[in-house]
Write an enzyme that holds these catalytic residues in place. Structure first.
Site, PDB file in Angstrom:
ATOM      1  N   GLU A 158       0.853  -1.199   0.000  1.00 53.16           N
ATOM      2  CA  GLU A 158       0.000   0.000   0.000  1.00 53.16           C
ATOM      3  C   GLU A 158       0.885   1.245   0.000  1.00 53.16           C
ATOM      4  O   GLU A 158       1.915   1.292   0.689  1.00 53.16           O
ATOM      5  CB  GLU A 158      -0.895  -0.045   1.246  1.00 53.16           C
ATOM      6  N   ASP A 162       2.886   2.258  -4.853  1.00 56.78           N
ATOM      7  CA  ASP A 162       2.847   2.397  -6.326  1.00 56.78           C
ATOM      8  C   ASP A 162       3.497   3.692  -6.803  1.00 56.78           C
ATOM      9  O   ASP A 162       4.280   3.699  -7.748  1.00 56.78           O
ATOM     10  CB  ASP A 162       1.426   2.203  -6.904  1.00 56.78           C
ATOM     11  N   GLY A 191     -13.010   2.695  -1.112  1.00 58.96           N
ATOM     12  CA  GLY A 191     -11.656   2.161  -1.259  1.00 58.96           C
ATOM     13  C   GLY A 191     -11.567   1.006  -2.233  1.00 58.96           C
ATOM     14  O   GLY A 191     -10.572   0.287  -2.267  1.00 58.96           O
ATOM     15  N   SER A 245     -11.925   1.608  -5.475  1.00 56.48           N
ATOM     16  CA  SER A 245     -11.527   2.283  -6.712  1.00 56.48           C
ATOM     17  C   SER A 245     -12.640   2.450  -7.733  1.00 56.48           C
ATOM     18  O   SER A 245     -12.489   2.117  -8.915  1.00 56.48           O
ATOM     19  CB  SER A 245     -10.366   1.538  -7.370  1.00 56.48           C
ATOM     20  N   ASP A 303      -4.638   1.248  -9.334  1.00 53.82           N
ATOM     21  CA  ASP A 303      -6.080   0.998  -9.448  1.00 53.82           C
ATOM     22  C   ASP A 303      -6.502   0.780 -10.898  1.00 53.82           C
ATOM     23  O   ASP A 303      -7.272  -0.130 -11.218  1.00 53.82           O
ATOM     24  CB  ASP A 303      -6.870   2.175  -8.858  1.00 53.82           C
ATOM     25  N   TYR A 339      -3.676  12.684   0.874  1.00 58.08           N
ATOM     26  CA  TYR A 339      -2.997  11.766  -0.063  1.00 58.08           C
ATOM     27  C   TYR A 339      -1.849  12.461  -0.798  1.00 58.08           C
ATOM     28  O   TYR A 339      -0.714  11.970  -0.821  1.00 58.08           O
ATOM     29  CB  TYR A 339      -4.011  11.198  -1.068  1.00 58.08           C
TER      30      TYR A 339
HETATM   31  C1  GLA Z   1      -5.245   4.964  -3.819  1.00 60.19           C
HETATM   32  C2  GLA Z   1      -4.478   5.371  -5.072  1.00 60.19           C
HETATM   33  C3  GLA Z   1      -3.481   4.277  -5.488  1.00 60.19           C
HETATM   34  C4  GLA Z   1      -2.595   3.857  -4.326  1.00 60.19           C
HETATM   35  C5  GLA Z   1      -3.446   3.569  -3.084  1.00 60.19           C
HETATM   36  C6  GLA Z   1      -2.601   3.302  -1.873  1.00 60.19           C
HETATM   37  O1  GLA Z   1      -6.065   3.862  -4.091  1.00 60.19           O
HETATM   38  O2  GLA Z   1      -5.367   5.621  -6.126  1.00 60.19           O
HETATM   39  O3  GLA Z   1      -2.717   4.718  -6.570  1.00 60.19           O
HETATM   40  O4  GLA Z   1      -1.622   4.816  -4.070  1.00 60.19           O
HETATM   41  O5  GLA Z   1      -4.336   4.634  -2.785  1.00 60.19           O
HETATM   42  O6  GLA Z   1      -1.852   2.138  -2.040  1.00 60.19           O
END
Ligand code: GLA
Length: 392
Positions: free
Chosen positions: A39, A42, A129, A131, A177, A227
């Site tokens: 997590e 990326d 969460g 996506s 995602d 974020y």
């Molecule tokens: C969100 C972002 C991803 C990643 C996650 C954390 O989902 O869209 O790109 O950074 O958080 O792992």
């Protein structure tokens, strides 16, 4: 074919018919995702272990003769009209995910030669969460690629979807995602190398295990959240580490020992973020080995460690997520659990012994309600293929 899948696809087609008084010529499906481990790695050029799931966004489309674009959000019963030339950001957040992709494609010279009508909707819960936004963006690109025969690869579509999120939704997300929504493979996890944008599939078909998500019901909004700040803190950390070792181009190249050695040069926050990411890189590798050895007990322990790091060092958890993880930590039948995705709300992901799943879901739901006064929704998810054409 899964029943939900056919039902959802035909509901969206029906709504299209009612709204636009014509039949769609193309229907596509774009799944949401889970992430087992890895997590916030990326955008640090690291590795992640996501999979596409049986919660998806469905699109129905039909080309038009003129240059009008009519977009209809079935679940919100909301719509917006634009045209090929006028594709500015909208005040409606949902519309920006779609317009962002149209815009990125056109900016790159894609031959979208005329307008279209589009209806979309599905069962990926918003802000949980899983996506939903990446599924909308990936599905939009995938559908236009199909309809206008643009000849783009799935990787190109993932990059376009990510740019749409950066430029139109304002979240400087990584590529996990979108990649998962486009490259998902039934019963497999995607071990994605985010530096080289290449992947291998790892089989994940444990008959005795349920993958269960508990939704805190706390809606996260990554754009408004910390974020982007986390990303900047990681970049700051890299600048410091690079001065000591020029080979460190991103946190993927550093170890926790490197970070500890530079601790005095970092602010406390930068140190904690870097410490988490470098520890997560190590965990991710160990977790892959555990999976290859069918060792779910070790895999689960690593999930708990990830949660603790996300909560204490990366500071992206919240009371509700911590509560849900702590609730199952010592329960027999739970291999592992952690918060999933960007954080600040959304779901936990839990690997549970199938024979105990019912009982554990009941216990968790009840305890959550006693604590917070409302029920935590749960989803028992299956791993599916990525974006597909349903018909057309
Ligand atoms: C969100 C972002 C991803 C990643 C996650 C954390 O989902 O869209 O790109 O950074 O958080 O792992």
């Amino acid at each position: 074919m899964n029943q939900n899948f056919t039902m959802n696809a035909s509901l969206i087609a029906k709504s299209f018919q009612e709204k636009f008084n014509s039949t769609p010529t193309l229907q596509v499906k774009a799944p949401g995702r889970i992430n087992l481990i890895g997590e916030h790695t990326d955008y640090n050029d690291g590795f992640v272990l996501p999979a596409a799931i049986d919660k998806a966004i469905y699109f129905s489309l039909r080309p038009r003769e003129d240059d009008q674009i009519r977009l209809y959000a079935v679940d919100l019963n909301d719509e917006i009209n634009l045209n090929l030339q006028n594709r500015k950001k909208s005040k409606k957040a949902w519309a920006n995910f779609l317009i962002g992709v149209i815009n990125e494609l056109l900016e790159r010279g894609a031959q979208i030669t005329h307008g279209f009508d589009l209806a979309f909707g599905g069962d990926v819960p918003l802000g949980a969460g899983m996506s939903s936004s990446a599924a909308i963006e990936s599905g939009m690109g995938f559908a236009l690629n199909q309809m206008f025969q643009l000849g783009l690869s799935r990787l190109q579509l993932a990059k376009i979807a990510q740019l749409a999120e950066h430029n139109f939704a304002g979240v400087k997300c990584g590529i996990m995602d979108m990649y998962a929504s486009l490259f998902g493979k039934s019963e497999h996890l995607i071990k994605l190398d985010c530096r080289y944008l290449s992947h291998e599939y790892l089989p994940f078909s444990f008959d005795e295990v349920s993958v269960v998500l508990f939704n805190t019901g706390v809606k996260h909004n990554l754009a408004d959240s910390a974020y982007n700040k986390r990303r900047e803190e990681c970049e700051r950390g890299v600048e410091i580490l690079k001065q000591r070792n020029p080979d460190i181009l991103s946190l993927r190249d550093a170890t926790s020992d490197d970070v500890n050695a530079a601790k005095s040069e970092m602010t406390e926050d930068v140190y904690k973020r870097c410490f988490f990411v470098t520890s997560e890189t190590r965990r991710m590798m160990e977790a892959t080995d555990a999976l290859n050895n069918q060792n779910l007990i070790r895999f689960g322990e690593l999930m708990y460690e990830t949660h603790d790091g996300l909560s204490q060092d990366y500071e992206v958890s919240c009371t509700e997520l911590d509560f849900l993880v702590n609730l199952v930590r010592d329960k027999t039948g739970v291999f592992g659990a952690r918060m999933m995705g960007g954080g600040f709300g959304g779901c936990t992901i839990n690997l549970i012994d199938k024979s105990k799943a019912r009982e554990i879901i009941c216990d968790v739901t009840k305890a959550y309600k006693d604590q917070f006064g409302f029920e935590a929704e749960h989803f028992e998810v299956c791993i599916t293929d990525g974006c597909t054409v349903v018909s057309g």
